[in-house]
Each structure stands twice: as C-alpha cells, then as structure tokens.
Design a protein around this motif. Structure first.
Motif, PDB file in Angstrom:
ATOM      1  N   TYR A  14       0.824  -1.213   0.000  1.00 16.77           N
ATOM      2  CA  TYR A  14       0.000   0.000   0.000  1.00 16.77           C
ATOM      3  C   TYR A  14       0.858   1.263   0.000  1.00 16.77           C
ATOM      4  N   ILE A  15       1.919   1.278   0.807  1.00 13.31           N
ATOM      5  CA  ILE A  15       2.734   2.491   0.918  1.00 13.31           C
ATOM      6  C   ILE A  15       3.796   2.583  -0.172  1.00 13.31           C
ATOM      7  N   GLN A  16       3.945   1.545  -0.986  1.00 10.59           N
ATOM      8  CA  GLN A  16       5.033   1.503  -1.973  1.00 10.59           C
ATOM      9  C   GLN A  16       4.953   2.655  -2.965  1.00 10.59           C
ATOM     10  N   ASN A  17       3.780   2.924  -3.524  1.00  8.44           N
ATOM     11  CA  ASN A  17       3.649   4.009  -4.506  1.00  8.44           C
ATOM     12  C   ASN A  17       3.940   5.366  -3.879  1.00  8.44           C
ATOM     13  N   GLU A  18       3.523   5.539  -2.641  1.00  4.86           N
ATOM     14  CA  GLU A  18       3.817   6.796  -1.949  1.00  4.86           C
ATOM     15  C   GLU A  18       5.321   6.969  -1.753  1.00  4.86           C
ATOM     16  N   LEU A  19       5.995   5.879  -1.435  1.00  7.82           N
ATOM     17  CA  LEU A  19       7.449   5.942  -1.253  1.00  7.82           C
ATOM     18  C   LEU A  19       8.167   6.187  -2.577  1.00  7.82           C
ATOM     19  N   LEU A  20       7.659   5.595  -3.659  1.00  8.76           N
ATOM     20  CA  LEU A  20       8.249   5.841  -4.983  1.00  8.76           C
ATOM     21  C   LEU A  20       8.123   7.316  -5.356  1.00  8.76           C
ATOM     22  N   ALA A  21       6.959   7.893  -5.068  1.00  4.88           N
ATOM     23  CA  ALA A  21       6.759   9.315  -5.356  1.00  4.88           C
ATOM     24  C   ALA A  21       7.690  10.171  -4.499  1.00  4.88           C
ATOM     25  N   TRP A  22       7.873   9.775  -3.245  1.00  4.94           N
ATOM     26  CA  TRP A  22       8.795  10.505  -2.360  1.00  4.94           C
ATOM     27  C   TRP A  22      10.207  10.475  -2.927  1.00  4.94           C
ATOM     28  N   CYS A  23      10.640   9.320  -3.406  1.00  6.97           N
ATOM     29  CA  CYS A  23      12.003   9.188  -3.958  1.00  6.97           C
ATOM     30  C   CYS A  23      12.218  10.113  -5.150  1.00  6.97           C
ATOM     31  N   GLN A  24      11.208  10.263  -5.978  1.00  4.95           N
ATOM     32  CA  GLN A  24      11.341  11.124  -7.154  1.00  4.95           C
ATOM     33  C   GLN A  24      11.477  12.598  -6.771  1.00  4.95           C
ATOM     34  N   LYS A  25      10.923  12.971  -5.619  1.00  2.00           N
ATOM     35  CA  LYS A  25      10.941  14.368  -5.196  1.00  2.00           C
ATOM     36  C   LYS A  25      12.173  14.719  -4.366  1.00  2.00           C
ATOM     37  N   HIS A  26      12.922  13.722  -3.945  1.00  2.00           N
ATOM     38  CA  HIS A  26      14.076  13.974  -3.077  1.00  2.00           C
ATOM     39  C   HIS A  26      15.356  13.471  -3.743  1.00  2.00           C
ATOM     40  N   GLN A  27      16.402  14.289  -3.649  1.00  2.00           N
ATOM     41  CA  GLN A  27      17.650  13.986  -4.364  1.00  2.00           C
ATOM     42  C   GLN A  27      18.788  13.653  -3.412  1.00  2.00           C
ATOM     43  N   LYS A  28      19.675  12.811  -3.905  1.00  2.00           N
ATOM     44  CA  LYS A  28      20.899  12.481  -3.173  1.00  2.00           C
ATOM     45  C   LYS A  28      21.918  13.607  -3.354  1.00  2.00           C
ATOM     46  N   LEU A  67       3.353   6.618   8.273  1.00  2.00           N
ATOM     47  CA  LEU A  67       4.790   6.845   8.105  1.00  2.00           C
ATOM     48  C   LEU A  67       5.281   7.808   9.180  1.00  2.00           C
ATOM     49  N   THR A  68       6.423   7.485   9.800  1.00  6.07           N
ATOM     50  CA  THR A  68       6.985   8.392  10.798  1.00  6.07           C
ATOM     51  C   THR A  68       8.296   9.025  10.339  1.00  6.07           C
ATOM     52  N   ALA A  69       9.111   8.281   9.576  1.00  6.53           N
ATOM     53  CA  ALA A  69      10.389   8.848   9.120  1.00  6.53           C
ATOM     54  C   ALA A  69      10.967   8.014   7.988  1.00  6.53           C
ATOM     55  N   ILE A  70      11.816   8.666   7.182  1.00  6.41           N
ATOM     56  CA  ILE A  70      12.606   7.981   6.154  1.00  6.41           C
ATOM     57  C   ILE A  70      14.056   8.408   6.361  1.00  6.41           C
ATOM     58  N   ALA A  71      14.945   7.425   6.400  1.00  2.00           N
ATOM     59  CA  ALA A  71      16.361   7.705   6.667  1.00  2.00           C
ATOM     60  C   ALA A  71      17.239   6.992   5.653  1.00  2.00           C
ATOM     61  N   GLU A  72      18.483   7.445   5.546  1.00  2.00           N
ATOM     62  CA  GLU A  72      19.465   6.741   4.738  1.00  2.00           C
ATOM     63  C   GLU A  72      19.944   5.509   5.513  1.00  2.00           C
ATOM     64  N   GLY A  73      20.675   4.648   4.817  1.00  2.00           N
ATOM     65  CA  GLY A  73      21.146   3.419   5.437  1.00  2.00           C
ATOM     66  C   GLY A  73      22.018   3.653   6.653  1.00  2.00           C
ATOM     67  N   ASN A  74      22.727   4.789   6.695  1.00  2.00           N
ATOM     68  CA  ASN A  74      23.608   5.086   7.834  1.00  2.00           C
ATOM     69  C   ASN A  74      22.864   5.712   9.005  1.00  2.00           C
ATOM     70  N   GLY A  75      21.547   5.879   8.849  1.00  2.00           N
ATOM     71  CA  GLY A  75      20.738   6.425   9.935  1.00  2.00           C
ATOM     72  C   GLY A  75      20.423   7.896   9.810  1.00  2.00           C
ATOM     73  N   THR A  76      21.013   8.590   8.848  1.00  2.00           N
ATOM     74  CA  THR A  76      20.735  10.011   8.661  1.00  2.00           C
ATOM     75  C   THR A  76      19.278  10.206   8.240  1.00  2.00           C
ATOM     76  N   VAL A  77      18.521  10.929   9.045  1.00  3.62           N
ATOM     77  CA  VAL A  77      17.093  11.121   8.769  1.00  3.62           C
ATOM     78  C   VAL A  77      16.929  12.100   7.616  1.00  3.62           C
ATOM     79  N   LEU A  78      16.191  11.668   6.607  1.00  2.00           N
ATOM     80  CA  LEU A  78      15.934  12.509   5.441  1.00  2.00           C
ATOM     81  C   LEU A  78      14.632  13.280   5.581  1.00  2.00           C
ATOM     82  N   GLU A  79      13.654  12.677   6.222  1.00  2.00           N
ATOM     83  CA  GLU A  79      12.392  13.379   6.484  1.00  2.00           C
ATOM     84  C   GLU A  79      11.705  12.760   7.690  1.00  2.00           C
ATOM     85  N   GLN A  80      11.261  13.632   8.575  1.00  2.00           N
ATOM     86  CA  GLN A  80      10.487  13.230   9.743  1.00  2.00           C
ATOM     87  C   GLN A  80       9.048  13.673   9.474  1.00  2.00           C
TER      88      GLN A  80
END
Length: 765
Positions: free
Chosen positions: A299-313, A592-605
C-alpha cells in the motif's frame, strides 16, 4: 697414408662446417624466440595499457572506489523497531565489520584466498597458471588465481562482453581494480565489502541476507559450522545450496572446515567436532510478499516511490527505493500485526472448510466465467483474434501450477481455468487496527496470502457493503438531532408507500412486538428501529454526520442506508468508529513516521501529531460508546465475553449484508479500534447459512482471537488494561431505561392478536 690424411682433414673440415652452420642456426632460433617473447610482452603491455585507459570499458579510479555504492534493499520497520520487509531488485542488505565474526572471515580466507594478508590484490604465484589456462586457452573455469580482492572487483563491476578479448580484458580490468582497492581500503574493509556484495544463491546477496534466509539469525549469531556452509556455497551457489542439495552442502562445509584446520584457524579436535554436526537449516523465505504486513508494505510503496522522485541524493540524482538502502519507519506495531495475522490464519482455515461445504458451485463457475473476461491473458488472446473456443482450449490445458491451500503452497496438475476456479472459492479477510486518539495504524491485514491474493481489502479503494456496522452512525446522527436515547421506538413492520411498499425486516420474528430504546435497538441490531431512527434524524443529517466522521464513499440518499447498503472501505469505517473512542473527534490515519538513509541520517520526519476535527459532540460520542458496550456485553457481540473470555473494556458492532456476502465486526477498546471484514472476492459467492455467514461468526472471531493474544502479551498491558472513562451523571441519567418493552396492549397480549404491518410514508426530516 698421405691420401688417408687428406681424407681425414676433409672430413674434419666438413664436420666443423656443420658445427658452425648449426651454431648459426641455433643463434638465429634463439634470436627469433627472444623477439617473439619480446613481441608477446609488448602486446601484453599494449593490451594492458588499452584496458587501463578504458578502451575495453570504464575502469574506476581511486576516487570512485572510495565512494562505492551497490544495490541495497530499502528496509521497512515497525514502530517497535522490527524489520517488516524490504523493497529490492536484488535481495541485499549490508552489515558493518564489527557484526561479522572472526570465524566467518577466517572460513572465507582459508577457502578462497589463503594468502589474502600477504598479497596486494594480485597473487603472483597463481597468476602464471591463470595466464596459461585462462587467457591463452580461454577456459572460463580456470579460476584459482583470483584473489578475494579481484573477486570483489568482479562483484562490484560485472564483466562485459568484448568478443574474443572478453576473458582477457575482464581479467586485466579486475587486476587493475583490485590493486586500486588495496590502496584505498584496509584488508578488513575489503573483507567486509566482499561479504556484503557476494551472491549466495536463491537471489540472495550479502552475508546479512544469507544469514537471515538460511538460518533466520543475524550475522553475529552465525556459528562456525553455519559460517562454513555459507562460505562453501560460494564455490557454486546452486550446486552447494543447502536447501536444494543438503548432502552436497554438508560435504562442502566439511571441506571448508578442513581448510580452516589446515591454515591454523581451528584445531583438529574442533574441526572433527564441527564436522559431526548435522546440517540444520532454519530457512526463511523473505520475498516481497513475505514478512510481516505485506499488504501494508504494498500500500505504501507508490507513496514511497513518489517521495524518492521528489528527493535527491548528494549527487543530484533522485533516490531509488529498490537500490539505495533507505530505512522507512512506520506506525505499525509488530506485535499487534503478528497477532492479527495469526488470528486470521487460525480462524480462516477452519471457516474455509465450512464455506466449501456450503458454497454453490454454479455461482463459482459463473464468477469464474465473468472474471475470465478481464484477465490480461484472455484480453491479449482476444486482441490477437483467437476464437472463444480456441481461448478456452488454451485455458483448459493441463500443467503444473502453484496453488494456495491452507495446508501450504502446493504444486498441482491443473489448467489455468481450474486454477482460477480454485482460488475464487477462498474466503478473504481484511483487518485494520488503529489508535483512535492519534490515528496511527497499528496493524493491517489486507487478505489471506499476499503471494496468491494481492487484492487488498483494507485500502480506501476497496469498498464492500457494510451492513449493520453503519447503524451506529445513524444512531449518532439521531442523538445529534435531539432524539433521546430513552425514546422507545416500535419495531413493528412498516411498508413505506412512497417507496413502492418497501418493508424492512428483522432477522428475528419475535422483535416486531417490541418497543426499543436506542440501546436496545442497537444491541439487538433491529432493522426496523434503525430505519425509523433514520427517519427521525433525516437522511441528509445522517449523511452529513458520516462525512464528518471521515466517510468519503458514495452514500445514496435513500432509507436503506440505515441497514448498511452503502459500500465503504475498511479504512473509512475504522476511522469513523474511532470518533466514538476519541471524544467525538475525527483524526486522519497516519502510517509513516520517518525515512532515513542506510547510515541512519534522517531525510524526512513526518508530522504524526493528530489534527482532530469535531465530528459529533462529546456527549454523543459517550452515549454511543456506552450503547456499543451493551452490544458486546448483551447483544450480537456477546461471544467476545462468552466464547473468548475477554474482560477488557470493549464496545463494538457486528454487520452482515444481503445473502451473507459480507461479515463485519468493528471493536472499540480505549486505545485501539479493530475492524474486520470477511467474504469472498466475488459477492456472488457466499454462505447459504446466516448462522455461519453472519459477522458474529466470520469477522468477530478474528478480533476476539487477536485480543486474546494481546492480553497474553505483558508488553501490551498499557493497551489491553486501559478503561473507558465513566459516564458523567448527566449522561448516565439519559441512558437510564430498559432496553425494550412490549408494543402490545393488555388485550393484545391476553388474546395474542397479531399486529398488522403498518403502511406509512417515509418522512425524511
């Protein structure tokens, strides 16, 4: 004598000439050989130079090697930090060096590269052998000369095709990259990179995932013999796969242990002891569909895909959900999720046997014929111009197919059409648990098995008729419009003349001679009372109340909505019932509460603070909550007490739709609202018996089973032991009346005369 002397001289002359000529010829051969070797070396250096400058594909420099990134799965976590599952192209996850035991590293070195700590990326002792067998004779199996560092280079930068030069070019490239890796990383870092990137078979990449897949343990919990099994697989991931070929894997494990003893990592006694151990796996198939909450993750997969497109490394490219190793944190409680799934599986397995015995086979075949027309394969065949006869002949061809059964996945010889019929006969279930105060989703079960049935029965786009679970909304609207809870309403049958004589009926004949208070009408789920309350409240007011409680689905302005004829999603219904537990306030669901990088750096709360909106008055919510408690204590939900022995504070309502196509139960506790629906995907396939098909028999047991398990879990006591706030004296006074009284006068009761159906017009306020 003189002649003989001259003959001897002549012979010596000839012999000397032959020697001189032979010497000249040998010198020439040596010169030619030296020139050939020099030429060959020149060609080799030229070839190496061409590979070095990138003529045979890009060769990463040290800067690139310092920032190595490989495909890492995104991980989804529960609120209590339990891994729910992953999104990936290759099932891969990484671990730091500190999580990898010395025994595992030693097993790898002893088996794959005994001189690992002595070379600088290239082992010159075996280089000549590889050169002769691999490069000159073009043998892919030459092997043996590749160090762990070279193998790492191959894993990080897969080989490319360069026609006849492929093997030579790839080998040289790996050597160059290996030397550069050795200059950039320490030996321990190289070992860690290697173990995080190597494939282990079964589409598993990296030691962390391999440990979880084959032994269901974290890497740091692997024993020495388990480490030897996994290292042994690296020689040939299919041939030595312990799941497929346990005997081969055991033999290969013992070879690894021999190597460890040979190079001093184990004593002979330790080796012998470990070799005596049986090969015992704890295999756990972690796929996209396995793990906890697969429907929720989908269910949350499409929302996460959209989030990835809006956020850059940092390099300006968007995040990739499947390869960038993100960590997604959710509101799901792994304990509640597990108990919900277990309760569903336990009850549905039993219920399915009863269902198969009752279901009308003709309805199944009719449903299959209708569904077939929308299957992609059928649509494609129609587009190709095949006739109906040709299509059906193809669909009815036999073959081995994986099918779902409650005894586990099975491979059966059946046609695609028979497989369709087989799966249509399964009852499905949807379960949703939400914190009514915060809106946090705690458990989400969209169906009985995501591998075979991916249609989600919780999400807002899935709507089913809700039956009597809609009645509390009608009752709340009536209270909001000033109807007193102790106003007695006759349950007498009424034919509404302005609606073509529509006559609502009750499930029990002995209810028509009663007058009910609101509490009694709701506890007994009396249809005729609900319709009359809707009349008192007014259809527009009831619909307006439903909207304020979070229901967005279409609600036709007809009297039958009082009986739950609208089709509404589980998300909406659980959100609406949460209003009663939240003092009349509605909050939007969160997950959803947060998305972080693999090293733990929070990208969005994410902001999870509830933003309540007033849906009904607090007094109305308190009244409804009390009445719904009576439903559980004395009404249609009473089996929660009698059968499941629950002593929690619980309110709730059952629901059953026409022909028993849908069974519902929505339970309310002070800190959790749990909704459950049960039915076949196609409403035409249903129970024939109401006693089996009603919500009290299909949906309520799942909620009861879930709460039973939660009650046993001491870590959930804050939820299970919570109590509803007592009613204020004023509200309690408004509810101080009996639930029902007779609608007959003295003479009617004395002579047992039957009251006639009343004919009237439905007056909508």
């Amino acid at each position: 004598m003189k002649q003989s002397f001259f003959e001897l001289l002549e012979r010596l002359k000839v012999a000397l000439g032959r020697v001189v000529n032979s010497s000249f010829r040998h010198q020439r051969a040596i010169r030619i050989a030296l020139l050939a070797v020099a030429g060959l070396l020149a060609l080799i250096f030229l070839f190496v130079g061409l590979v070095w400058i990138g003529l045979f594909g890009h060769v990463p420099n040290r800067t690139e090697l310092r920032t190595i990134r490989h495909q890492v799965a995104t991980e989804v976590y529960s609120a209590d930090s339990v891994l729910l599952g992953r999104y990936y192209l290759q099932e891969r996850s990484t671990v730091p060096s500190s999580a990898i035991s010395d025994n595992l590293k030693n097993a790898l070195i002893a088996t794959e590269d005994a001189r690992f700590y002595q070379h600088s990326g290239i082992d010159t002792r075996s280089l000549f052998r590889v050169f002769i067998k691999g490069i000159l004779f073009q043998r892919e199996s030459a092997g043996g000369g590749s160090t762990l560092t070279q193998q790492l280079a191959k894993n990080l930068y897969p080989r490319q095709s360069h026609a006849v030069f492929s093997l030579a070019a790839n080998k040289v490239k790996e050597m160059i990259v290996a030397r550069r890796l050795e200059r950039v990383y320490s030996k321990d870092e190289i070992l860690t990179l290697y173990l995080n990137t190597i494939p282990f078979g079964d589409n598993v990449y990296g030691i962390k995932t391999a440990a979880e897949r084959f032994y269901s343990v974290p890497v740091n919990k692997l024993t020495t013999d388990q480490s030897a099994v996994l290292v042994g697989m690296l020689k040939a991931t299919h041939t030595y796969n312990p799941r497929i070929f346990p005997e081969r894997a055991k033999g290969r494990r013992d070879v690894v242990l021999e190597q460890m003893e040979k190079y001093g990592y184990l004593t002979e006694e330790e080796k012998t002891s470990l070799q005596k151990r049986p090969l015992k796996l704890q295999y756990q198939r972690l796929t996209h569909n396995s793990g906890l909450a697969p429907y929720f993750r989908s269910y949350i997969q499409n929302e996460l895909l959209a989030w990835c497109q809006k956020h850059q490394k940092a390099d300006g490219t968007p995040y990739n959900l499947y390869t960038d190793g993100l960590k997604v944190y959710t509101t799901i409680d792994s304990r509640m999720q597990r108990y919900a799934e277990q309760a569903m599986q336990l009850h549905m397995k039993i219920l399915q046997k009863k269902f198969v015995a009752q279901v009308d086979k003709r309805s199944v075949k009719n449903a299959a014929a209708a569904k077939l027309k929308f299957m992609p394969r059928y649509v494609s065949q129609k587009r190709e111009g095949l006739s109906e006869k040709e299509i059906m002949a193809d669909w009815k061809k036999g073959g081995l197919r994986k099918v779902f059964t409650w005894d586990g996945e099975k491979e059966m010889d059946m046609s695609a059409y028979d497989s369709l019929v087989h799966h249509l006969q399964f009852l499905q279930a949807g379960i949703l648990a939400v914190d009514p105060h915060s809106g946090a989703i705690k458990a989400w079960v969209g169906g009985i098995d995501h591998e075979f049935f991916q249609f989600d029965h919780v999400r807002e786009t899935t709507k089913r008729q809700v039956g009597s679970t809609f009645k509390p909304i009608v009752y709340a609207s009536a209270v909001e419009q000033g109807v007193s809870p102790c106003d007695y309403i006759s349950a007498r049958k009424t034919a509404y003349t302005n609606m073509e004589g529509w006559t609502p009926e009750n499930s029990h004949d002995d209810t028509y001679d009663q007058k009910y208070s609101m509490e009694g009408g709701l506890a007994g789920s009396v249809n005729t009372v609900s319709v009359k309350l809707l009349e008192k409240a007014g259809i527009p007011n009831a619909i307006a109340t439903a909207r304020k409680m979070g229901i967005t689905s279409e609600l036709p302005a007809v009297p039958s909505i009082a009986l739950g004829t609208p089709s509404i999603s589980m998300l909406e219904m659980v959100g609406a019932y949460s209003v009663f537990a939240n003092g009349g306030n509605h909050v939007e669901p969160t997950y959803l509460t947060a998305i972080a990088e693999g090293n733990g750096t929070v990208l969005e709360q994410f902001d999870v603070k509830p933003k309540p909106t007033r849906a009904v008055a607090k007094e109305t919510a308190d009244i409804m909550l009390h009445m719904l408690e009576r439903v559980v204590n004395e009404g249609t939900g009473a089996s929660l007490r009698s059968r499941y022995g629950l002593r929690n504070d619980i309110a709730g309502k059952t629901g059953t739709t026409q022909s028993n196509a849908d069974g519902w139960f929505i339970g309310i506790t002070p800190k959790l609202v749990i909704g459950c629906w049960v039915g076949a995907d196609d409403p035409a396939i249903h129970f024939r018996s109401t006693s089996l098909g009603q919500g009290a028999s299909t949906a309520l047991p799942i909620v009861g089973g879930m709460l039973q398990q939660m009650n046993k879990d001491n870590t959930l006591r804050a939820v299970t032991t919570a109590r509803f706030a007592p009613l204020s004296p004023e509200v309690a006074g408004k509810l101080d009346c009996s639930m029902a009284r007779s609608d007959r006068n003295f003479f009617q009761r004395l002579f047992k005369t039957k009251k006639k159906t009343k004919r009237t017009t439905f007056r909508d306020r």
